[in-house]
Design an enzyme around this catalytic site. Structure first.
Site, short mmCIF file in Angstrom:
data_model
loop_
_atom_site.label_atom_id
_atom_site.label_comp_id
_atom_site.label_asym_id
_atom_site.label_seq_id
_atom_site.Cartn_x
_atom_site.Cartn_y
_atom_site.Cartn_z
N HIS A 118 -14.26 -1.57 -5.18
CA HIS A 118 -15.48 -0.75 -5.05
C HIS A 118 -15.17 0.74 -4.87
O HIS A 118 -16.09 1.57 -4.92
CB HIS A 118 -16.37 -1.27 -3.92
CG HIS A 118 -15.90 -0.96 -2.53
ND1 HIS A 118 -16.71 -1.12 -1.43
CD2 HIS A 118 -14.71 -0.50 -2.04
CE1 HIS A 118 -16.05 -0.77 -0.34
NE2 HIS A 118 -14.84 -0.39 -0.69
N ASP A 126 0.86 -1.18 0.00
CA ASP A 126 0.00 0.00 0.00
C ASP A 126 0.89 1.23 0.00
O ASP A 126 2.12 1.12 0.03
CB ASP A 126 -0.94 0.02 1.22
CG ASP A 126 -2.28 0.70 0.90
OD1 ASP A 126 -2.29 1.71 0.17
OD2 ASP A 126 -3.32 0.22 1.40
#
Length: 344
Positions: free
Chosen positions: A254, A208
């Site tokens: 999403h 990340d």
């Protein structure tokens, strides 16, 4: 005389039901204010009155009393003699560091940046653009990168908001056959830690952005898996670590537009082994009128990051565009499912 117990629940006519839905925002603002003032922390060692707390909270005592009285009506506090208030079991969950991260979740989503995003919902529906960027002048993840305190609350909120999901995913899907699991956009490692805790064989790569993974080590240590995880910094719009047997995207797809999703999935397609598995952990929407919390989450995705929740059929279409084939959808004992796909 009837033996059936009376519920004494009045029927609400349609107009009253609609007004009640709108008034839910009043409750949100009340509970957020309690979190912002750290009232549960100030009451942790026993009952206090608004007069006793006004100084340490920087508030107007009569107004604070009215807030605390309302919180008692919501079951968060309980009023005792002398207009002193104590925490209920529900209120205990509002303390800093309490299991479930409720306070951080309230501070993240009830704060001004997220709260005002809903003022832009009409703009989102009219244009497909995010209310968050319209109000705050930057996309949500760029905004968080420049506001580390809010980013920390957001990361904790994700742990609390999705707290039941990682163990449910680890139990529902068999990860034991994989040697290396790459958690793409894995934040502080909550999902990866749950998977590795349940499955002793695999090792993990937590990937990340730098400002996110810097808080990962304490969580990995708390789960006892830090020695099995390599932490890598990067941006999944540029590349992802290569050579994994499984690539996990938990609440990533999403968040983004279709074009951005195809970019992320394209990098996973380039990095994955030929016999690897892509594992998308998301809410899969039911068809038709079935009530489902994912349908409200879909509005959050529209207004805040600009992404969307999807049905199984919509995942089939998206994955085919990225050269993956959906093989199955594995339900879990939580709201999310594991959407499994293979490269084609």
């Amino acid at each position: 005389m009837s033996n059936q117990p009376s519920t004494n629940v009045p029927f609400l006519p349609p107009h009253a039901q609609l007004i009640q839905m709108m008034a839910a925002s009043w409750v949100s603002a009340t509970v957020y204010t309690a979190a912002r003032l750290a009232l549960a922390d100030h009451l942790a060692d026993g009952p206090k009155s608004a007069v006793e707390l006004a100084g340490v909270t920087g508030t107007h005592a009569p107004s604070l009393h009215r807030l605390m009285r309302t919180l008692a009506g919501l079951g968060i506090l309980t009023e005792q003699e002398g207009q002193r208030f104590a925490l209920t079991p529900l209120g205990q969950a509002l303390k800093t560091g309490a299991p479930g991260c409720a306070r951080s979740t309230l501070l993240a989503f009830g704060g001004q940046a997220f709260w005002r995003s809903w003022e832009g919902m009409l703009h989102s529906v009219q244009t497909g653009e995010t209310g968050f960027e319209q109000v705050n002048g930057a996309p949500v993840f760029d905004y968080l990168a420049k506001h580390p305190e809010q980013a920390a609350h957001f990361s904790e909120a994700m742990v609390g908001f999705h707290g039941a999901e990682p163990p449910a995913v680890a139990a529902a899907y068999d990860f034991s056959a994989f040697k290396t699991i790459v958690d793409v956009g894995g934040a502080t490692g909550n999902m990866l830690a749950a998977v590795l805790s349940r499955h002793a064989g695999p090792r993990g790569v937590l990937f990340d952005r730098p400002h996110v993974v810097r808080d990962a080590l304490p969580l990995l240590k708390a789960h006892g898996v830090e020695s099995r995880v390599a932490i890598e910094e990067g941006n999944f719009f540029e590349s992802v670590p290569a050579g994994g047997d499984a690539y996990v995207l938990s609440h990533i797809i999403h968040d983004w537009s279709e074009e951005q999703c195809l970019s992320i999935l394209g990098h996973c397609r380039e990095a994955i082994k030929p016999d690897g598995r892509l594992l998308i952990v998301e809410t899969v929407l039911p068809m038709g009128d079935t009530p489902h919390q994912g349908k409200l989450q879909d509005m959050v995705m529209l207004v805040v990051p600009g992404g969307q929740e999807r049905t199984e059929a919509e995942y089939v279409t998206l994955l085919e565009k990225a050269r993956f084939r959906l093989t199955r959808v594995v339900p879990t004992d939580s709201v999310v499912s594991v959407v499994e796909a293979i490269p084609i």
